[in-house]
Design an enzyme around this catalytic site. Sequence first.
Site, PDB file in Angstrom:
ATOM      1  N   GLU A  15      -0.630  15.155   4.612  1.00 43.04           N
ATOM      2  CA  GLU A  15      -0.708  16.614   4.673  1.00 43.04           C
ATOM      3  C   GLU A  15      -1.639  17.092   5.786  1.00 43.04           C
ATOM      4  O   GLU A  15      -1.533  18.233   6.236  1.00 43.04           O
ATOM      5  CB  GLU A  15      -1.187  17.150   3.315  1.00 43.04           C
ATOM      6  CG  GLU A  15      -0.187  16.864   2.200  1.00 43.04           C
ATOM      7  CD  GLU A  15      -0.746  17.124   0.814  1.00 43.04           C
ATOM      8  OE1 GLU A  15       0.039  17.518  -0.065  1.00 43.04           O
ATOM      9  OE2 GLU A  15      -1.956  16.918   0.603  1.00 43.04           O
ATOM     10  N   GLY A  83       5.486  20.220  -6.152  1.00 44.55           N
ATOM     11  CA  GLY A  83       6.753  20.005  -6.835  1.00 44.55           C
ATOM     12  C   GLY A  83       7.364  21.324  -7.255  1.00 44.55           C
ATOM     13  O   GLY A  83       6.672  22.189  -7.800  1.00 44.55           O
ATOM     14  N   MET A 175      -1.677  19.404  -7.600  1.00 43.29           N
ATOM     15  CA  MET A 175      -2.787  18.764  -8.314  1.00 43.29           C
ATOM     16  C   MET A 175      -4.158  19.239  -7.836  1.00 43.29           C
ATOM     17  O   MET A 175      -5.171  18.628  -8.204  1.00 43.29           O
ATOM     18  CB  MET A 175      -2.677  17.247  -8.181  1.00 43.29           C
ATOM     19  CG  MET A 175      -1.419  16.678  -8.811  1.00 43.29           C
ATOM     20  SD  MET A 175      -1.242  14.884  -8.654  1.00 43.29           S
ATOM     21  CE  MET A 175      -2.521  14.312  -9.788  1.00 43.29           C
ATOM     22  N   GLU A 176      -4.205  20.346  -7.056  1.00 41.18           N
ATOM     23  CA  GLU A 176      -5.492  20.806  -6.540  1.00 41.18           C
ATOM     24  C   GLU A 176      -5.686  22.317  -6.520  1.00 41.18           C
ATOM     25  O   GLU A 176      -6.804  22.804  -6.693  1.00 41.18           O
ATOM     26  CB  GLU A 176      -5.707  20.301  -5.090  1.00 41.18           C
ATOM     27  CG  GLU A 176      -5.786  18.809  -4.905  1.00 41.18           C
ATOM     28  CD  GLU A 176      -4.425  18.160  -4.776  1.00 41.18           C
ATOM     29  OE1 GLU A 176      -4.309  16.972  -5.098  1.00 41.18           O
ATOM     30  OE2 GLU A 176      -3.461  18.855  -4.352  1.00 41.18           O
ATOM     31  N   ASP A 199       9.619  17.920  -3.728  1.00 42.33           N
ATOM     32  CA  ASP A 199      10.428  17.303  -4.779  1.00 42.33           C
ATOM     33  C   ASP A 199      10.653  18.328  -5.875  1.00 42.33           C
ATOM     34  O   ASP A 199       9.976  19.357  -5.934  1.00 42.33           O
ATOM     35  CB  ASP A 199       9.736  16.066  -5.346  1.00 42.33           C
ATOM     36  CG  ASP A 199       8.401  16.407  -5.994  1.00 42.33           C
ATOM     37  OD1 ASP A 199       8.379  16.593  -7.221  1.00 42.33           O
ATOM     38  OD2 ASP A 199       7.391  16.515  -5.275  1.00 42.33           O
TER      39      ASP A 199
END
Length: 230
Positions: A15, A83, A175-176, A199
């Site tokens: 990233e 996602g 996740m952040e 995804d």
Amino acid sequence: MTSRVAVILVAMEEEAEPFLALASEVSEPVRIGRAEHRGMVIDARTHVLVRSGVGMVNGASAAAGALARYGDDVHLVSAGSAGGLARGVQVGDVIVSDSLVNVGADARAFGYALGQVPGMPVAYEGDPELRRALLAARGDLTVREGSVGSGERFVTAEVAAQLREDFPHLLAVDMESAAIAQVAHNHGARFISVRGISDLCAPDGTEFLTHVDDAAERSARLVTAALATL
């Protein structure tokens, strides 16, 4: 809005790479805790790229370290991949957050909403002026504005089904971002999440591994185009 330094937080090297590729100058990395900080010049403007590592604690720690080093008067941007969760969201879309929620927080036994950390808002709002700049800079990208959730689990199909039931308004999950949003809220800093969809919460990580690079590239392209206008 006056011009401010932008601190762009990403979790992974995949990233970070598209931002570094766009930069005309990049400084040597500096470590603050686990996070790696690099100064970079893009479109004649200086920004800071911070690679935090994956997860809520790593994201929050990196954000707190960045605000301590550069001050609260910065544009704080969570960039990279996510996602897709909502119906209609596709791989290749870019999600700009209007609100963020911690999907792992559950203090309903004490009267809080699902996703609300005690003492914190039910959701964290994305900065409206940053949102407007990002939406105006979309160009040929498919950009969606909406709610983003964050938690410690990589969201596969089974987890996604429960999240859709619990948080039907969420467009995407990472996740952040919500952890970074909480740090920004505590410091009064301007914050936004800009995540490319890599995804659709598939049963394994294959789709993510295939598309994380191009999802990160789209996120970086939108972020840098918007920052050039501020």
